[in-house]
Structures are given as C-alpha cells and as structure tokens.
Design a protein around this motif. Structure first.
Motif, mmCIF file in Angstrom:
data_model
loop_
_atom_site.group_PDB
_atom_site.id
_atom_site.type_symbol
_atom_site.label_atom_id
_atom_site.label_comp_id
_atom_site.label_asym_id
_atom_site.label_seq_id
_atom_site.Cartn_x
_atom_site.Cartn_y
_atom_site.Cartn_z
ATOM 1 N N LEU A 101 0.734 -1.127 0.017
ATOM 2 C CA LEU A 101 -0.066 0.489 0.026
ATOM 3 C C LEU A 101 0.477 1.012 0.341
ATOM 4 N N ARG A 102 1.995 1.202 0.556
ATOM 5 C CA ARG A 102 2.897 2.137 0.321
ATOM 6 C C ARG A 102 3.181 2.798 -0.410
ATOM 7 N N VAL B 188 -1.108 5.794 -3.946
ATOM 8 C CA VAL B 188 -2.276 6.019 -4.105
ATOM 9 C C VAL B 188 -2.570 7.891 -3.522
ATOM 10 N N PRO B 189 -3.606 8.906 -4.814
ATOM 11 C CA PRO B 189 -3.447 10.012 -4.400
ATOM 12 C C PRO B 189 -4.458 10.041 -3.560
ATOM 13 N N VAL B 190 -4.101 9.510 -2.151
ATOM 14 C CA VAL B 190 -5.382 9.654 -0.953
ATOM 15 C C VAL B 190 -5.824 10.946 -0.845
ATOM 16 N N GLN B 191 -4.683 12.130 -0.399
ATOM 17 C CA GLN B 191 -4.421 13.252 -0.936
ATOM 18 C C GLN B 191 -4.893 14.066 -1.982
ATOM 19 N N SER B 192 -5.873 15.446 -2.269
ATOM 20 C CA SER B 192 -6.031 15.732 -3.492
ATOM 21 C C SER B 192 -4.315 16.714 -3.937
ATOM 22 N N ILE C 112 -4.970 20.512 -1.347
ATOM 23 C CA ILE C 112 -5.827 20.515 -0.082
ATOM 24 C C ILE C 112 -5.908 21.823 0.500
ATOM 25 N N ASP D 42 -8.728 17.401 -9.259
ATOM 26 C CA ASP D 42 -8.493 15.740 -9.434
ATOM 27 C C ASP D 42 -8.921 15.248 -10.665
ATOM 28 N N LEU E 55 -7.268 12.933 -12.688
ATOM 29 C CA LEU E 55 -8.644 11.353 -13.674
ATOM 30 C C LEU E 55 -8.516 11.097 -15.194
ATOM 31 N N ASP F 144 -3.540 7.574 -11.578
ATOM 32 C CA ASP F 144 -5.076 7.507 -10.776
ATOM 33 C C ASP F 144 -4.204 5.793 -10.644
ATOM 34 N N ASN G 122 -6.110 4.114 -8.543
ATOM 35 C CA ASN G 122 -6.808 3.118 -7.897
ATOM 36 C C ASN G 122 -7.900 3.228 -8.805
ATOM 37 N N TYR H 173 -14.771 14.664 0.429
ATOM 38 C CA TYR H 173 -13.183 15.003 0.887
ATOM 39 C C TYR H 173 -12.989 15.175 2.129
ATOM 40 N N LEU I 195 -12.345 12.104 3.767
ATOM 41 C CA LEU I 195 -10.841 11.517 3.499
ATOM 42 C C LEU I 195 -10.004 12.351 3.809
ATOM 43 N N ASP I 196 -10.095 14.061 4.553
ATOM 44 C CA ASP I 196 -9.159 14.183 5.447
ATOM 45 C C ASP I 196 -9.373 13.640 7.204
ATOM 46 N N GLN J 211 -7.000 21.244 9.138
ATOM 47 C CA GLN J 211 -7.400 20.787 7.784
ATOM 48 C C GLN J 211 -8.613 19.694 7.816
ATOM 49 N N ASN K 251 -14.994 7.466 -7.180
ATOM 50 C CA ASN K 251 -13.340 8.148 -7.515
ATOM 51 C C ASN K 251 -12.642 8.358 -5.434
ATOM 52 N N ARG L 220 -10.790 5.801 -2.706
ATOM 53 C CA ARG L 220 -9.535 5.970 -2.489
ATOM 54 C C ARG L 220 -10.089 5.906 -0.481
ATOM 55 N N VAL M 293 -9.204 2.401 0.527
ATOM 56 C CA VAL M 293 -7.788 2.530 0.595
ATOM 57 C C VAL M 293 -7.086 3.225 2.007
ATOM 58 N N ILE M 294 -7.237 4.569 2.294
ATOM 59 C CA ILE M 294 -7.279 5.324 3.292
ATOM 60 C C ILE M 294 -7.705 4.186 4.179
ATOM 61 N N GLN N 70 -5.552 2.012 5.097
ATOM 62 C CA GLN N 70 -4.358 1.961 5.350
ATOM 63 C C GLN N 70 -4.349 2.866 7.585
#
Lengths: 366, 254
Positions: free
Chosen positions: A6-7, A11-15, A18, A33, A37, A81, A83, B59, B62-63, B92, B236, B240, B243-244, B247
């Motif tokens: 996973l590391r 994965v762009p878990v964050q944009s 932000i 994002d 995509l 992308d 994911n 979002y 996610l944060d 954030q 999308n 994500r 996944v997070i 994690q």
C-alpha cells in the motif's frame, strides 16, 4: 495485501490542493482531481489502442515485444490514478502474461487484488485462477480461490459461475455441493451461456442437485445445441433416440448426431456408425458404419470422459465383430482380435474411472 | 372638418422622445442581463450545494482519516515534526468538514419557472437602481433590487409580486421641470444603464472563470455525453476512502 504494498502504491489519498480554505477550495480540489482522472483515462485509452493495434498474426514473442509502449502508457495512466479499477486489472494481466514487461506473478496478484477489492468481477476471476492452481510466488489456496469465484459469480461473471458449478460438483477446494453446483450452472445458463445450459441439462437429466426433469433437460440441451455446443447436440440427439423428454424421433436424433459428428464429437460418430450398422434411423450401410465406428473407436480427446470412453469401448466391440465376419471391412481375424483386446482394455479403464468418480463423491459426501 | 392644432415638437422635445425610447429599450435589455446574472449565480449556488453534499463530504471524510493516521504517527513517533504534521492534518480536516457541511451545502436545486423569470424581468425593469434619478431614490431601489434578487434565488414568486405591487414609480414622473432638465436626467439614466450592462458582462465573465463554474461546465458537458460527473467523482473518492481506511486499520493494528 501487505502494508508495504500500500505504501508503494502511490495512491493519491490526498489531492494536490488541499491546503485551501472554504467551499471554493473543495471546488478547486475536485477540479484538480478531475484533471488527474482525465489524464489517467487518456493514457489508459492510449494503452488499450496500442494493445488492439498489434497485428493478430504476430507470434507470442513478437506480440510481447510490440507491447513495450503499451505497458509504458499503462504505467503512466496508473501514476495519474493508481486507484482506477480498470487500469489495475490491466496491470494485473500485463504482469501475469508478461505484456511489455517481465512476468511478475506477485505484482500481478497485487494489482488484481486491488481491482478485485473494488468489485471488478474480471479481476476477481483472474485472481481466483491464480490461487486455484498456485503460481510462481503465489501459494495455492483453493478456499481463497473459491471465495473469489463466488464474488465474481454473484456479480454475474459467467466463466466464474461455470468454474464454481464444476468445483461444487467435484468438490475441488470446497465441500461437494451438488445443489450449489446446479444453482450456478442455472445462473450461467439463464445468462445465455451455452456451456451453462449444457451442464444444467445434464443435471436435470440425471436429477443431480435438482429434481429430475427430462422435459426441461431437453429444452436446455436444445438451447445449448443451437449455440453449437457439440456435447449438447449429442445429448439432445440421445434424448430423441430414447424418447426421453421429447417424443422419440430417430430422424431428429440423426440430425443432431450429424451436427455433433461434424464437430468431431466422438460419441456422435459411434451413434451414427451403430445406426448404419443395424439400419435403425439410417439406411443399413456397413461401409459407412465401419467408417464412423473407426473414428469413434479411437477418440482424439475426451480420454477421461465417460461418454467418450464408453462409446469408444462399444465401437471397438462392434468393429471386432465386423472384422470377424467381414462386414463393411475386409475380413481379418487379426484385426478382430486386436479390436477385441482394445475393447477389454477400455472396459477396465472405464470401470476404474467409474470407481474413481464414485470414490470422489463418496469421500466428499462423508 | 374639424381643425386640429398640432403643436410642432421643439428639437429638445424630439431629442427627448428619441432618448426615452432608447431608455426603455435599454431597460428591457438590462432586465434581461440581470436575469442572466441572477440565474447564473443561483445555478452555481445550487450546483455547489449538490457538489458539497455529494463529493465535498467525501473529501472531508478523506481528510478525517488522513488526520487520524497523522495522529497515530505522531503518537508513535513523538517527534515535533510528526506532531506538527498531525496538527496541520487535523486543522485541514476541520476546515474541510465545515466547508462541506456549511451553509453553501444546504442550497437546493434551482429550477426557475417561466412565471418566476417573467416576474423577475418586470421587477428588475421597474426597480433597477440604475434608473434612479437621485440619491434617495437610488438607495431605496438598491434595497429593493437586493430583495428581488433574493426572492428570485429562493424561487419565491409571491415575494416578487409583493415587491412589484408595493413599488411606486410616480416620484420619477413629477421630479424636475422643463424639457431640458428632463433630457439631462434621461441622458444620465442612459449612461448608468449602459455602465451596468457592461459591468454585468464582466461579472459574468469573472464568475464563469471560477473553479466552481469550471467544474459545473465539465459536469454539464459530461451530462450531454450521458455521463454523471458527480457520480464519477464520488466513486473515485469512495475508492480512495477504502484505501485510506485500510491504511488506518493497518497502522492502528501495529
């Protein structure tokens, strides 16, 4: 999948954007994002186009080397992308089959796993296949395989349904469950799969995991037969011959045996030979009978199949007889003797096969 | 035959008649432009509401997970850098949460009826502040125009009818005296109206250059291709999130 995977997965878990305030920042983030995509989609499309552009007549080696650019595009798409379930599936296939990159079963399984976790039925099916038999670096794990086949089947993946139906039937990787087997064959059949229709017809004919119903069996044999499944054409022919589930009609039986025979389905050769031999449903014609029976007596495939083996055994016996009296062939005691010996061998093989099959079902039942 | 005395118009009077005609044309045009601007704003606000409710909240989620992971890291590491990172991630997350769940997220879809539009046109034409003749009148009209815009954005036809019924245009008619003074007033109104039309045009341009408008444009374009862009974005970010979350589970299980 391990945490390390996973590391490494980027994965762009964050944009990218932000650290902005207010609802406008969320709009900026969405827009940013979307650009990623779209870029991913573009490279993915390019990769697929390159894949499809490889000339069909290429050899495997040429095919692989022509795919270098394809693989690069796929990787770029994935960087934009990581994911994307479709890109993940393709990467899985590329690593498994060595398309534009070195074969790497562990990487393949990881990508298939990520797509499978996102519900991609194809990826679930492919990953299941890797676990079913084990692969370089992938330990064989049939219960994991069955779990994945189950997931794909529930999503309507026909091939997965067929594998699952067969696995439940012979108890590979799970407890034998003939009701479950027939259930999945029916699902596949109802989705129009010819093989599913054939397997369901067989189950209905034998009353295997479902109440015996010759009429319904015949109707599924017909659907499969019309789709060109040779074994189903043979099965439907047999039902017409016996008058089981349909009105007895030797003309129809011959019509379907001929179709199966044209596809070199060996048991159909036997039926046609036998019918010519005794003049039932077909004109008595020893020469034609001998031709068909020779083909049926030495099938090219289907060694482990009871239909093939039992019809071959019967054809050998008839041939021994025909050589003995010189019917449709030149009389020959030697050849008669040799066919009879083949017949005896086949008989032993067949009873062994029947024993093994019943042992398997016995073992699974207990 | 009855004789009629037709008074010949003076040049000033002729000029005034021409300008008045132009003024009424411009009033119609301006009302149309105001309608365009008000509709654009209302559509964008409605789109923003939907976007925040569907994608923005994801979002924010996610944060939230990101902050939790950073906090776990800070707990395990204990370094000042890790702690600072966790604090930043937390703020954030809070920022995103309040943006996604704020007032803007409550705005509902905007679907103006033809009646609402025509009431707006009428009201904009009648009360527009740029047709004011003096400062007091302008103040009154500015207040009313705000009410008109708010009623339109809220889809409140009755409020527009009330504003129209209560609005009295008579003060304009009796102000000033003489053709010359009237002509000057009309010329001033003409200039104000033209200025406002130009201002609206540039406001529309700058609104459509915002990120939100770009996003809406993409969504509209996708819709013409039979795609649902917000649903795609949702899927999308959902992916994500999966996944997070995994994690986070792995980190917290360490």
């Amino acid at each position: 999948m391990s945490e390390q995977d996973l590391r490494d997965a980027l994965v762009p878990v964050q944009s990218a954007s932000i650290a902005l305030k207010g609802s406008q920042s969320l709009a900026k983030r969405g827009l940013g994002d979307l650009r990623l995509l779209e870029a991913a989609e573009e490279w993915f499309q390019k990769a697929k186009d390159l894949y499809n552009a490889v000339p069909k007549e290429y050899s495997v080696a040429q095919f692989r080397s022509a795919l270098g650019e394809f693989f690069k595009c796929l990787q770029r798409a994935s960087n934009f992308d990581p994911n994307h379930p479709g890109i993940q599936s393709w990467l899985g296939a590329a690593y498994r089959d060595g398309l534009g990159t070195d074969k790497d079963m562990v990487a393949a399984a990881n990508w298939f796993r990520r797509a499978a976790d996102q519900g991609v039925a194809d990826a679930q099916y492919e990953l299941a296949g890797m676990y079913m038999y084990g692969d370089e670096g992938i330990p064989q794990d049939s219960s994991e395989a069955v779990l994945l086949y189950q997931k794909a089947s529930e999503q309507g993946h026909v091939d997965a349904q067929l594998v699952l139906g067969a696995a439940y039937l012979d108890g590979a990787g799970l407890t034998r469950d003939i009701v479950g087997s027939t259930f999945w064959f029916r699902r596949a059949a109802e989705q129009g799969s010819g093989l599913g229709q054939y397997f369901l017809a067989e189950a209905l004919e034998e009353g295997r995991g479902v109440e015996k119903d010759s009429i319904e069996a015949a109707s599924w044999y017909r659907k499969a037969a019309e789709q060109g499944i040779a074994s189903a054409q043979y099965g439907l022919g047999l039902m017409y011959k016996k008058g089981d589930g349909v009105e007895k009609d030797l003309g129809e039986a011959v019509r379907w045996f001929l179709k199966a025979s044209a596809q070199e389905y060996s048991p159909a050769h036997f039926q046609l030979g036998h019918m010519h031999h005794y003049g039932s449903g077909l004109p008595k014609d020893y020469t034609k009978a001998a031709q068909y029976l020779h083909k049926a007596a030495e099938p090219n495939e289907g060694r482990g199949d009871i239909d093939h083996l039992s019809t071959a055994m019967l054809a050998q016996l008839e041939l021994a007889d025909m050589y003995r009296v010189g019917r449709g062939v030149e009389k020959s005691a030697t050849l008669s003797e040799s066919w009879f010996r083949k017949h005896q061998v086949a008989q032993r093989e067949l009873s062994k096969l029947r024993q093994v099959n019943s042992d398997v079902s016995e073992r699974n039942r207990s | 035959m009855k004789s009629e005395v037709v008074r010949r118009l003076s040049p000033e009077e002729e000029e005034l008649a021409v300008k008045r005609e132009e003024l009424s044309r411009l009033e119609v045009q301006l009302a149309e432009q105001e309608l365009l601007l008000a509709s654009l704003k209302a559509e964008l606000a409605a789109f923003e509401g939907e976007y925040l409710r569907r994608v923005g909240v994801l979002y924010a989620e996610l944060d939230e997970w990101n902050a939790r992971i950073a906090e776990l890291d800070a707990e395990q590491d204990g370094t000042p850098e890790a702690k600072a990172k966790a604090a930043e991630a937390r703020s954030q997350a809070e920022e995103a949460y309040s943006a996604a769940h704020g007032e803007a997220a409550a705005v509902q879809p905007f679907v103006p009826s033809p009646e609402l539009k025509s009431l707006y046109r009428e009201a904009a034409k009648r009360v527009h502040p740029d047709t004011a003749t003096d400062e007091a009148d302008r103040t009154r009209r500015e207040r009313l125009m705000k009410e008109v815009n708010a009623a339109y954005a809220a889809g409140d036809e009755d409020a527009l009818r009330r504003i129209l019924a209560g609005f009295d245009t008579s003060p304009d008619a009796v102000q000033g005296s003489g053709v010359g003074a009237e002509l000057i007033r009309v010329l001033r109104q003409l200039k104000q109206l033209r200025d406002r039309i130009v201002a609206i045009e540039s406001e529309i341009v700058s609104i459509s250059e915002t990120d939100l408008a770009r996003l809406k444009e993409k969504a509209d374009l996708a819709a013409t291709e039979g795609r649902n862009l917000l649903a795609e974005m949702e899927a999308n970010v959902q992916g994500r999130l999966q996944v997070i979350q995994r994690q986070f589970e792995m980190r917290s299980g360490e």
